[in-house]
Design a protein around this motif. Sequence first.
Motif, PDB file in Angstrom:
ATOM      1  N   PHE A 258       0.819  -1.225   0.000  1.00 50.15           N
ATOM      2  CA  PHE A 258       0.000   0.000   0.000  1.00 50.15           C
ATOM      3  C   PHE A 258       0.849   1.270   0.000  1.00 50.15           C
ATOM      4  CE2 PHE A 258      -2.978  -3.183   1.553  1.00 50.15           C
ATOM      5  CZ  PHE A 258      -4.123  -2.867   0.845  1.00 50.15           C
ATOM      6  N   ALA A 259       2.136   1.139   0.333  1.00 50.56           N
ATOM      7  CA  ALA A 259       3.014   2.317   0.344  1.00 50.56           C
ATOM      8  C   ALA A 259       3.115   2.901  -1.069  1.00 50.56           C
ATOM      9  CB  ALA A 259       4.390   1.932   0.857  1.00 50.56           C
ATOM     10  N   GLY A 260       2.796   4.174  -1.194  1.00 53.09           N
ATOM     11  CA  GLY A 260       2.858   4.834  -2.487  1.00 53.09           C
ATOM     12  C   GLY A 260       1.805   4.364  -3.477  1.00 53.09           C
ATOM     13  N   SER A 261       0.740   3.722  -2.977  1.00 58.13           N
ATOM     14  CA  SER A 261      -0.299   3.185  -3.863  1.00 58.13           C
ATOM     15  C   SER A 261      -1.352   4.243  -4.165  1.00 58.13           C
ATOM     16  CB  SER A 261      -0.965   1.973  -3.213  1.00 58.13           C
ATOM     17  OG  SER A 261      -1.796   2.381  -2.136  1.00 58.13           O
ATOM     18  N   GLY A 262      -2.313   3.844  -4.991  1.00 60.30           N
ATOM     19  CA  GLY A 262      -3.406   4.755  -5.344  1.00 60.30           C
ATOM     20  C   GLY A 262      -4.473   4.842  -4.274  1.00 60.30           C
TER      21      GLY A 262
ATOM     22  N   GLY B 146     -11.294  -1.927   4.910  1.00 60.66           N
ATOM     23  CA  GLY B 146     -11.153  -2.129   3.479  1.00 60.66           C
ATOM     24  C   GLY B 146     -11.155  -3.620   3.167  1.00 60.66           C
ATOM     25  N   TYR B 147     -11.527  -3.975   1.953  1.00 59.70           N
ATOM     26  CA  TYR B 147     -11.527  -5.403   1.606  1.00 59.70           C
ATOM     27  C   TYR B 147     -11.259  -5.599   0.119  1.00 59.70           C
ATOM     28  CZ  TYR B 147     -16.380  -4.463   0.092  1.00 59.70           C
ATOM     29  OH  TYR B 147     -17.500  -3.951  -0.517  1.00 59.70           O
ATOM     30  N   ILE B 148     -10.768  -6.793  -0.152  1.00 63.20           N
ATOM     31  CA  ILE B 148     -10.623  -7.286  -1.524  1.00 63.20           C
ATOM     32  C   ILE B 148     -11.160  -8.700  -1.537  1.00 63.20           C
ATOM     33  CG2 ILE B 148      -8.995  -7.888  -3.370  1.00 63.20           C
ATOM     34  CD1 ILE B 148      -7.015  -5.895  -2.157  1.00 63.20           C
ATOM     35  N   PHE B 149     -11.934  -9.040  -2.574  1.00 66.56           N
ATOM     36  CA  PHE B 149     -12.312 -10.451  -2.715  1.00 66.56           C
ATOM     37  C   PHE B 149     -12.048 -10.889  -4.150  1.00 66.56           C
ATOM     38  CE2 PHE B 149     -16.180  -8.064  -3.542  1.00 66.56           C
ATOM     39  CZ  PHE B 149     -16.817  -8.733  -4.591  1.00 66.56           C
ATOM     40  N   TRP B 150     -11.766 -12.177  -4.285  1.00 67.83           N
ATOM     41  CA  TRP B 150     -11.350 -12.720  -5.573  1.00 67.83           C
ATOM     42  C   TRP B 150     -12.445 -13.618  -6.133  1.00 67.83           C
ATOM     43  CZ3 TRP B 150      -8.054 -11.581  -1.644  1.00 67.83           C
ATOM     44  CH2 TRP B 150      -6.961 -10.759  -1.960  1.00 67.83           C
ATOM     45  N   ARG B 151     -12.803 -13.364  -7.400  1.00 66.43           N
ATOM     46  CA  ARG B 151     -13.884 -14.134  -8.017  1.00 66.43           C
ATOM     47  C   ARG B 151     -13.461 -14.614  -9.395  1.00 66.43           C
ATOM     48  NH1 ARG B 151     -17.856  -8.847  -8.572  1.00 66.43           N
ATOM     49  NH2 ARG B 151     -16.588  -7.680 -10.055  1.00 66.43           N
ATOM     50  N   ASP B 152     -14.156 -15.632  -9.858  1.00 66.98           N
ATOM     51  CA  ASP B 152     -13.870 -16.226 -11.170  1.00 66.98           C
ATOM     52  C   ASP B 152     -14.740 -15.528 -12.214  1.00 66.98           C
ATOM     53  OD1 ASP B 152     -13.319 -17.734 -13.361  1.00 66.98           O
ATOM     54  OD2 ASP B 152     -13.760 -19.672 -12.438  1.00 66.98           O
ATOM     55  N   GLN B 153     -14.114 -14.920 -13.193  1.00 70.80           N
ATOM     56  CA  GLN B 153     -14.848 -14.213 -14.239  1.00 70.80           C
ATOM     57  C   GLN B 153     -14.922 -15.010 -15.545  1.00 70.80           C
ATOM     58  OE1 GLN B 153     -16.495 -12.121 -12.339  1.00 70.80           O
ATOM     59  NE2 GLN B 153     -16.379 -10.545 -13.921  1.00 70.80           N
TER      60      GLN B 153
ATOM     61  N   LYS C 249      -9.572  -1.707  -7.014  1.00 75.28           N
ATOM     62  CA  LYS C 249      -9.597  -0.704  -8.093  1.00 75.28           C
ATOM     63  C   LYS C 249      -8.548   0.378  -7.869  1.00 75.28           C
ATOM     64  CE  LYS C 249     -14.540  -1.356  -8.962  1.00 75.28           C
ATOM     65  NZ  LYS C 249     -15.892  -0.760  -8.855  1.00 75.28           N
ATOM     66  N   ASN C 250      -8.313   0.718  -6.596  1.00 75.13           N
ATOM     67  CA  ASN C 250      -7.387   1.807  -6.285  1.00 75.13           C
ATOM     68  C   ASN C 250      -5.926   1.416  -6.380  1.00 75.13           C
ATOM     69  OD1 ASN C 250      -8.664   4.492  -5.233  1.00 75.13           O
ATOM     70  ND2 ASN C 250      -9.996   2.865  -4.476  1.00 75.13           N
ATOM     71  N   ILE C 251      -5.584   0.179  -6.047  1.00 77.20           N
ATOM     72  CA  ILE C 251      -4.161  -0.171  -5.999  1.00 77.20           C
ATOM     73  C   ILE C 251      -3.704  -0.954  -7.231  1.00 77.20           C
ATOM     74  CG2 ILE C 251      -4.162  -0.150  -3.479  1.00 77.20           C
ATOM     75  CD1 ILE C 251      -4.072  -3.179  -3.489  1.00 77.20           C
ATOM     76  N   GLY C 252      -4.663  -1.435  -8.035  1.00 73.56           N
ATOM     77  CA  GLY C 252      -4.293  -2.074  -9.291  1.00 73.56           C
ATOM     78  C   GLY C 252      -4.007  -3.564  -9.174  1.00 73.56           C
ATOM     79  N   PRO C 253      -3.994  -4.248 -10.334  1.00 74.47           N
ATOM     80  CA  PRO C 253      -3.892  -5.707 -10.362  1.00 74.47           C
ATOM     81  C   PRO C 253      -2.557  -6.264  -9.843  1.00 74.47           C
ATOM     82  CG  PRO C 253      -3.806  -4.808 -12.596  1.00 74.47           C
ATOM     83  CD  PRO C 253      -4.181  -3.690 -11.691  1.00 74.47           C
ATOM     84  N   GLU C 254      -1.468  -5.566 -10.073  1.00 76.61           N
ATOM     85  CA  GLU C 254      -0.173  -6.109  -9.637  1.00 76.61           C
ATOM     86  C   GLU C 254      -0.099  -6.191  -8.114  1.00 76.61           C
ATOM     87  OE1 GLU C 254       3.253  -4.237 -11.235  1.00 76.61           O
ATOM     88  OE2 GLU C 254       2.662  -4.533 -13.336  1.00 76.61           O
ATOM     89  N   ARG C 255      -0.509  -5.123  -7.454  1.00 76.26           N
ATOM     90  CA  ARG C 255      -0.461  -5.110  -5.981  1.00 76.26           C
ATOM     91  C   ARG C 255      -1.467  -6.100  -5.381  1.00 76.26           C
ATOM     92  NH1 ARG C 255       2.070  -0.331  -3.673  1.00 76.26           N
ATOM     93  NH2 ARG C 255       2.806   1.087  -5.307  1.00 76.26           N
ATOM     94  N   THR C 256      -2.672  -6.177  -5.984  1.00 73.18           N
ATOM     95  CA  THR C 256      -3.659  -7.113  -5.436  1.00 73.18           C
ATOM     96  C   THR C 256      -3.192  -8.559  -5.611  1.00 73.18           C
ATOM     97  OG1 THR C 256      -4.907  -7.041  -7.519  1.00 73.18           O
ATOM     98  CG2 THR C 256      -5.649  -5.603  -5.734  1.00 73.18           C
ATOM     99  N   GLU C 257      -2.524  -8.829  -6.704  1.00 71.02           N
ATOM    100  CA  GLU C 257      -2.013 -10.186  -6.921  1.00 71.02           C
ATOM    101  C   GLU C 257      -0.895 -10.503  -5.925  1.00 71.02           C
ATOM    102  OE1 GLU C 257      -1.350 -14.014  -8.452  1.00 71.02           O
ATOM    103  OE2 GLU C 257      -3.076 -12.657  -8.420  1.00 71.02           O
ATOM    104  N   ALA C 258      -0.059  -9.528  -5.625  1.00 66.80           N
ATOM    105  CA  ALA C 258       1.011  -9.728  -4.645  1.00 66.80           C
ATOM    106  C   ALA C 258       0.423  -9.999  -3.257  1.00 66.80           C
ATOM    107  CB  ALA C 258       1.927  -8.513  -4.616  1.00 66.80           C
ATOM    108  N   ILE C 259      -0.649  -9.269  -2.937  1.00 61.82           N
ATOM    109  CA  ILE C 259      -1.317  -9.500  -1.649  1.00 61.82           C
ATOM    110  C   ILE C 259      -1.911 -10.902  -1.601  1.00 61.82           C
ATOM    111  CG2 ILE C 259      -3.333  -8.841  -0.272  1.00 61.82           C
ATOM    112  CD1 ILE C 259      -2.776  -5.926  -1.141  1.00 61.82           C
ATOM    113  N   ARG C 260      -2.561 -11.291  -2.687  1.00 63.43           N
ATOM    114  CA  ARG C 260      -3.186 -12.624  -2.726  1.00 63.43           C
ATOM    115  C   ARG C 260      -2.145 -13.716  -2.523  1.00 63.43           C
ATOM    116  NH1 ARG C 260      -3.961 -16.915  -5.788  1.00 63.43           N
ATOM    117  NH2 ARG C 260      -2.613 -16.129  -7.467  1.00 63.43           N
TER     118      ARG C 260
END
Length: 592
Positions: free
Chosen positions: A306-310, A355-362, A374-385
């Motif tokens: 989250f450091a320096g994130s959107g 705050g929350y993130i959830f992962w779903r199959d599209q 949406k705010n931190i982008g796919p790369e950061r969310t994938e790293a968190i996952r």
Amino acid sequence: MHAYRSHTCADLNKSNVGDNVRLSGWVHRVRDHGGLLFIDLRDHFGMTQVLADPDSPVFAEIEKVRSEWCIRIDGTVKARDESLVNDKIPTGEIEVFIRDMEVLGAADELPLMVFGDQEYPEETRLRYRYLDLRREKLQRNMTMRSDVVASIRKRMWDKQFREYQTPIITASSPEGARDFLVPSRLHPGKFYALPQAPQQFKQLLMVSGFDKYFQIAPCFRDEDPRADRSPTDFYQLDMEMSFVTQQDVFDTIQPVLQGVFEEFGGGRKVDAEWPQISYRDAALWYGTDKPDLRNPIKMQVVSEHFAGSGFAIFAKLLEQDGTEIRAIPAPGGGSRKFCDRMNAFAQKEGLPGMGYIFWRDQGEGMEAAGPLAKNIGPERTEAIRQQLGLDVGDAAFFLGGKPSAFETVAGKARVEIGNELGLTEQDRFAFAWIVDFPIYEKDDETGRIDFEHNPFSMPQGGMEALEGDPLKVLGYQYDLACNGYELVSGAIRNHRPEIMFKAFEIAGYDEAEVRKRFGGMVNAFQYGAPPHGGCAAGIDRIVMLLADEANIREVILFPMNQRAEDLMMNAPNEPTNEQLRELSLRVIEPDS
């Protein structure tokens, strides 16, 4: 025949058919079946069905009997018809035809019914506790409590401990709670205190050369009540040993407690592995120093993502000293509905939300959803996952700031998530030693250093550790957690006067003050004190867990209410003027 009974209400069976018997007990329930009167007669041991028909010489007297009358009956044991056998009770194959009856104690109209499972206000239950205690659940709980104490005593004796009794009237000693003070008649203006624990006395026993001590000790603390804590007094298994390390204490108490939980746990799993978790890690992973390890969720620090994130809220927080972002993984919680529910939970606990993130199959792959994603982008969310080890259908919740501000709520949220998602394993007792407690803390407002935990714990590293940063000093202090409750607290004691004086000096207490407050113990340590340590285990809390009760009052015979009042005995009450004069006291009305 005995004046009151030849058998208890649990003794009779088919082998007694034809016997003339005498039973005494309470009328649990009366049933009128068209001229036949059936009474469930109850004593501490069980229940026997007794009956009378119009041919019974005392039928007219039996018709007057009501619930909770105490009676004695003489009668003949008869076999029940096979279709009427009650397999749920030991006496279910027989019944007793009444030939004679004596009323031992009639009962007025009852303020609460003993028969059945009706709920009554706590005030009613405590005011008429003697009736409440007749109920099956409480009889069972108090019997278990007695058996648990007997089992603990035997196990401690088997480990070559001896039980010694320490004083109940002693000197006031600050140990983390308010004392109950007792005015002295012989020394006007001076007060004794009821002991918060036998702490100093058991240490003095080690100095006296007794080596191994235990006691089922009453302790008295003027505390605010909680569901798992009595506001006045409680009992603990108190123990102390000489020439021991921290691990020796663990190895001694574990088989005692593990054996008790296996004996009385009703078949529930009792963990044999008791991990040792540092206080720092417990706070980080679980948000509490008494974690429920039946819940597999471990929180993690995810600040770097989250450091320096959107996401400006977290990004700006992390620019401040001492802040971090923690994630609470929620396997199986990957729905917006569940995430919104947990967000509402955080708001009820006084936070703006989580705050929350959830992962779903599209269909074409996995997608991270939610405002944070949406705010931190796919790369950061994938790293968190990947860091949290989550997958499709999972979620993660996030809290940020100084840990002291959100840690407690994070811990509660972890518990809530585990329960909501069915992750917390039921029918299991999971234990963990919490170790490496900090000895000191710093007041953020005044900057003053004070004791965070037990001031009598030996600092790890001894005198050398006290020469450095006080906030980095750890003590040989430990707690045992089980299913989210603190069961045991203890320490290896600081038995060296020079180290003790230095430890108190850091917290602002000079040698004269230490000698004034703890003179008896300090003086004793100057005459060859051995290294020693021990712990205390809460009897009430142990029985509460074994009985599967949520409130400690369900396993205490005569508990106080939430305002520390005994409604049955009308305590506390006002002293007479004569009593006050004798004690050289007068009551000053509090300011309104």
